[in-house]
Motif scaffolding. Structure first.
Motif, PDB file in Angstrom:
ATOM      1  N   CYS A  33       0.450  -1.756   0.312  1.00  0.00           N
ATOM      2  CA  CYS A  33      -0.117   0.205  -0.112  1.00  0.00           C
ATOM      3  C   CYS A  33       0.644   0.994  -0.001  1.00  0.00           C
ATOM      4  O   CYS A  33       1.954   1.106   0.621  1.00  0.00           O
ATOM      5  CB  CYS A  33      -0.982  -0.226   1.223  1.00  0.00           C
ATOM      6  N   CYS A  66      -2.758   2.978   5.019  1.00  0.00           N
ATOM      7  CA  CYS A  66      -3.786   2.917   4.142  1.00  0.00           C
ATOM      8  C   CYS A  66      -5.577   1.739   5.318  1.00  0.00           C
ATOM      9  O   CYS A  66      -5.018   0.907   5.825  1.00  0.00           O
ATOM     10  CB  CYS A  66      -3.373   1.991   3.135  1.00  0.00           C
ATOM     11  N   HIS A 125      -7.531   0.013   3.290  1.00  0.00           N
ATOM     12  CA  HIS A 125      -7.783  -0.648   2.520  1.00  0.00           C
ATOM     13  C   HIS A 125      -9.358  -0.380   2.140  1.00  0.00           C
ATOM     14  O   HIS A 125      -9.882  -1.137   1.483  1.00  0.00           O
ATOM     15  CB  HIS A 125      -7.288  -2.120   2.523  1.00  0.00           C
ATOM     16  N   GLY A 167      -2.266  -1.543  -1.740  1.00  0.00           N
ATOM     17  CA  GLY A 167      -1.954  -3.619  -1.485  1.00  0.00           C
ATOM     18  C   GLY A 167      -3.342  -4.222  -1.717  1.00  0.00           C
ATOM     19  O   GLY A 167      -3.508  -5.822  -2.442  1.00  0.00           O
ATOM     20  N   ILE A 168      -3.863  -4.188  -0.593  1.00  0.00           N
ATOM     21  CA  ILE A 168      -4.753  -5.356  -1.063  1.00  0.00           C
ATOM     22  C   ILE A 168      -5.723  -5.068  -1.932  1.00  0.00           C
ATOM     23  O   ILE A 168      -6.221  -6.375  -1.917  1.00  0.00           O
ATOM     24  CB  ILE A 168      -5.318  -4.891   0.768  1.00  0.00           C
TER      25      ILE A 168
HETATM   26 ZN   LIG Z   1      -4.296  -0.851   1.521  1.00  0.00          ZN
END
Ligand SMILES: [Zn+2]
Ligand SMILES: Nc1nc2c(ncn2[C@@H]2O[C@H](COP(=O)(O)OP(=O)(O)O)[C@@H](O)[C@H]2O)c(=O)[nH]1
Ligand SMILES: [Mg+2]
Length: 314
Positions: A274, A279, A281, A288-289
């Motif tokens: 991320c 983050c 998410h 990244g998630i």
């Molecule tokens: Zn994230």
């Protein structure tokens, strides 16, 4: 020199009913116990005594049908399953109400169907257990009503994440050996939606009709057995179980929007990707998630659970 060389009896609290406790001492004697103003505790201002506690006793009367004793000291708990604070029933001064002490694992019971398997609910339990650093076992009951394939597909992500899962039919006594094995030598708290078969499983395991089954209040959907009185059952093949109220009764105050991401164990691998270190998410770019969800590395249902739980926290 110490005058009293006698060993202080230590026991396990098996039952709580009002202000009265059933304690079984390490030599196997059953005592009816009470606390008194001088009872000491090593657990701060949470409930003085809960099922699962180890306590020191002082005999009051022995030799009768049920010996009587006073609880002099409550030993430190290595874990505690705590209850959501009930503002309406705030009679006692205790800060934290303990449902059960010294729990080794949380056994989350769901049914394959009737009520339908809810992965959302499983995720809520897993988040709770991770936040408490509690071991978990997922029991999928009523497998006699299912063709296995669909349920197994729903459960696949949990296998992949390394959670322990046992498939049972309390009705047809299938999977009971595997269940006995994971319970052996441990103190397990059973929890789950009402109607999934907890009482039936517990009765099967204990070899006795200890809990009434199938009694669900149609209006509230809650079981009729009172939750204030807690009972621990001894399993013939080793281990102890406690039937607990559902997750709605648990104290979830340790889970915040800020720390929730750490309780989805598959997120940890992707969080470094991320672009924001904090983050959430949920909406951030370069997350990244979210990328891992898109590429299929994170199960989309698990991510949906994350969003749903995130939204439910204020
Ligand atoms: Zn994230
Ligand atoms: N078909 C089937 N029914 C079950 C099974 N286990 C429990 N039941 C039934 O499901 C209903 C609810 O069970 P109960 O043990 O009271 O659930 P609890 O609310 O979780 O304690 C009862 O009618 C049980 O007979 C099972 O493995 N298969
Ligand atoms: Mg029940």
């Amino acid at each position: 020199m110490k005058k009293d060389q006698e060993k202080v009896p230590v026991g396990l609290v098996m039952e709580v009913s009002g202000a009265s406790y059933i304690v079984v001492s390490d030599d196997g004697t059953r005592y009816r116990c009470r606390t008194f103003p001088g009872t000491k505790t090593e657990n701060g201002d949470s409930s003085l005594v809960a099922v699962g506690d180890r306590v020191e006793l002082k005999m009051i009367e022995t030799g009768t049908a049920l010996s009587e004793a006073a609880i002099t000291l409550v030993l430190p708990r290595h874990s505690a399953l705590t209850r959501k604070r009930d503002v309406r029933r705030n009679r006692s001064k205790e800060k934290v109400q303990v449902i059960a002490a010294n729990i080794d694992q949380l056994v989350v019971v769901v049914s394959a169907i009737d009520p339908p398997l809810s992965t959302r609910l499983i995720d809520r339990y897993l988040v709770f257990a991770e936040s408490e650093q509690m071991e978990t076992v997922i029991v999928v009951n009523k497998m006699d009503l299912d063709d296995f394939k669909e349920t197994r597909e729903l459960m696949e992500p949990y296998h992949a994440l390394g959670y322990r899962i046992v498939y049972t039919s309390a009705e047809e006594q299938r999977g009971m050996k595997a269940l006995e094995k994971v319970l052996k030598g441990k103190l397990s708290a059973f929890s789950g939606h009402s109607g999934v078969g907890k009482s039936t499983l517990i009765n099967q395991l204990s070899g006795q009709e200890r809990l009434r089954t199938g009694e669900t209040n149609m209006k509230t959907g809650k079981g009729l057995h009172t939750t204030t009185n807690s009972v621990m059952l001894v399993l013939p093949r080793g281990g102890y179980i406690i039937d607990t109220p559902g997750i709605r009764e648990f104290n979830l105050s340790g889970i915040t929007r800020d720390n929730l991401r750490f309780y989805f164990r598959e997120f940890l691998l992707w969080m470094p990707e991320c672009s924001y270190s904090s983050c959430s998410h949920t909406v951030e770019p370069e997350c990244g998630i979210m990328k891992a969800v898109e590429s299929g590395s994170i199960d989309p249902d698990r991510y949906d659970s994350y969003l749903a739980i995130y939204e439910s926290i204020d």
